[in-house]
Design an enzyme around this catalytic site. Sequence first.
Site, PDB file in Angstrom:
ATOM      1  N   GLU A  92       9.006   9.029  53.745  1.00 12.28           N
ATOM      2  CA  GLU A  92       9.787   8.032  52.995  1.00 12.28           C
ATOM      3  C   GLU A  92       9.940   8.425  51.534  1.00 12.28           C
ATOM      4  OE1 GLU A  92      11.144   5.735  54.999  1.00 12.28           O
ATOM      5  OE2 GLU A  92       9.999   6.936  56.444  1.00 12.28           O
ATOM      6  N   ARG A 151      24.197  31.834  41.855  1.00  9.01           N
ATOM      7  CA  ARG A 151      25.472  32.559  41.711  1.00  9.01           C
ATOM      8  C   ARG A 151      26.052  32.454  40.304  1.00  9.01           C
ATOM      9  NH1 ARG A 151      29.837  29.704  41.869  1.00  9.01           N
ATOM     10  NH2 ARG A 151      31.280  31.240  42.709  1.00  9.01           N
ATOM     11  N   ASP A 186      35.250  32.134  35.659  1.00  7.63           N
ATOM     12  CA  ASP A 186      36.644  31.848  35.380  1.00  7.63           C
ATOM     13  C   ASP A 186      36.808  30.372  35.025  1.00  7.63           C
ATOM     14  OD1 ASP A 186      39.475  33.319  37.012  1.00  7.63           O
ATOM     15  OD2 ASP A 186      39.357  32.105  35.217  1.00  7.63           O
TER      16      ASP A 186
HETATM   17  N1  4GX Z   1      19.614  14.752  48.125  1.00 10.21           N
HETATM   18  N2  4GX Z   1      16.296  13.281  51.093  1.00 10.21           N
HETATM   19  C1  4GX Z   1      14.037  13.612  50.181  1.00 10.21           C
HETATM   20  C2  4GX Z   1      12.232  12.113  50.837  1.00 10.21           C
HETATM   21  C3  4GX Z   1      12.146  11.570  49.461  1.00 10.21           C
HETATM   22  C4  4GX Z   1      12.608  10.284  49.123  1.00 10.21           C
HETATM   23  C5  4GX Z   1      12.451   9.834  47.838  1.00 10.21           C
HETATM   24  C6  4GX Z   1      11.473  11.921  47.275  1.00 10.21           C
HETATM   25  C7  4GX Z   1      11.868  10.649  46.916  1.00 10.21           C
HETATM   26  C8  4GX Z   1      18.188  14.000  49.606  1.00 10.21           C
HETATM   27  C9  4GX Z   1      19.530  13.979  49.188  1.00 10.21           C
HETATM   28  C10 4GX Z   1      17.629  13.242  50.741  1.00 10.21           C
HETATM   29  C11 4GX Z   1      15.783  12.326  52.068  1.00 10.21           C
HETATM   30  C12 4GX Z   1      15.330  14.263  50.627  1.00 10.21           C
HETATM   31  C13 4GX Z   1      14.510  11.695  51.584  1.00 10.21           C
HETATM   32  N3  4GX Z   1      11.600  12.381  48.525  1.00 10.21           N
HETATM   33  N4  4GX Z   1      17.535  14.804  48.778  1.00 10.21           N
HETATM   34  N5  4GX Z   1      13.525  12.699  51.192  1.00 10.21           N
HETATM   35  N6  4GX Z   1      20.539  13.284  49.732  1.00 10.21           N
HETATM   36  O1  4GX Z   1      18.371  12.552  51.389  1.00 10.21           O
HETATM   37  O2  4GX Z   1      18.405  15.255  47.869  1.00 10.21           O
END
Ligand code: 4GX
Length: 257
Positions: free
Chosen positions: A115, A153, A168
């Site tokens: 979570e 990149r 560019d």
């Molecule tokens: N862009 N997720 C992270 C667990 C979580 C939740 C809250 C830290 C704080 C996501 C996104 C993404 C799902 C990665 C929940 N970690 N990460 N994860 N969209 O959906 O970066």
Amino acid sequence: MFFTVLTIFPEMFDSFWNHGIIRRAIEHNKIVASAVNIRNYAKDRHQVTDDRPYGGGSGMVMKPEPLAAAIRDTAKTLNGAKTVLLTPQGRVFDQKMARELASSDGLILVCGRYEGVDERICHDLIDYEISIGDYVLTGGELAGMIIIDAVTRLIPGALGGEDAAAKDSFSDDLLEHAHYTRPSNFEDQEVPEVLLSGHHQEIENWRLESSVMRTLLKRPDLLHKKNLSRQEREILGKWGREIERILDLYQNGKKGT
Ligand code: 4GX
């Protein structure tokens, strides 16, 4: 520039480090990259990195102590590193952010699972909270790869001879022009003639027109944000007049009646 990823699944990066531009950037010492297992920083016998949420409810939360230890230990060996937490609550990643991050000495990317991470990690230990888009992943690892990919990149020399293309001025705010390669006729579809002509200036003009019009048709939101050059305004004006001409023909009953 260096990238250190903190994750409970470091093996996910084995393939990522070993292909294409990322691999070449590592081999040419443009980037130093590694994935570190947060588990290594868990002190208990079973190296537990998650626990049940205070207040109850489903799912697990990443414990703060192993994460804090991993971030601090990594940061102390990497001067000038910025820490990034991948989270749906973060600022949505775009090319402007990629450029901003590319100007730092290095990034420590914190990839959460479950979570999320204990909120108290964010306050002192995280410089940027970044989301790669408004959808929910099962972990931050793929998001971290996307950030590393887009930032790498932009590092001078990372693309080899193609650096100019990445920098560019218009390539960041407009969609790419259409691309073609051999054969010149594929399933009855011809390559635009000008591309076979060898007239470099005309080809450049065609490519800008292709970029501007593709952007107008597929991603008009990008044009609304952009400062348009004189040439770009001329292209839009030309097609605007063409559209008006077609509409006039209808109004005057000369077409479609
Ligand atoms: N862009 N997720 C992270 C667990 C979580 C939740 C809250 C830290 C704080 C996501 C996104 C993404 C799902 C990665 C929940 N970690 N990460 N994860 N969209 O959906 O970066």
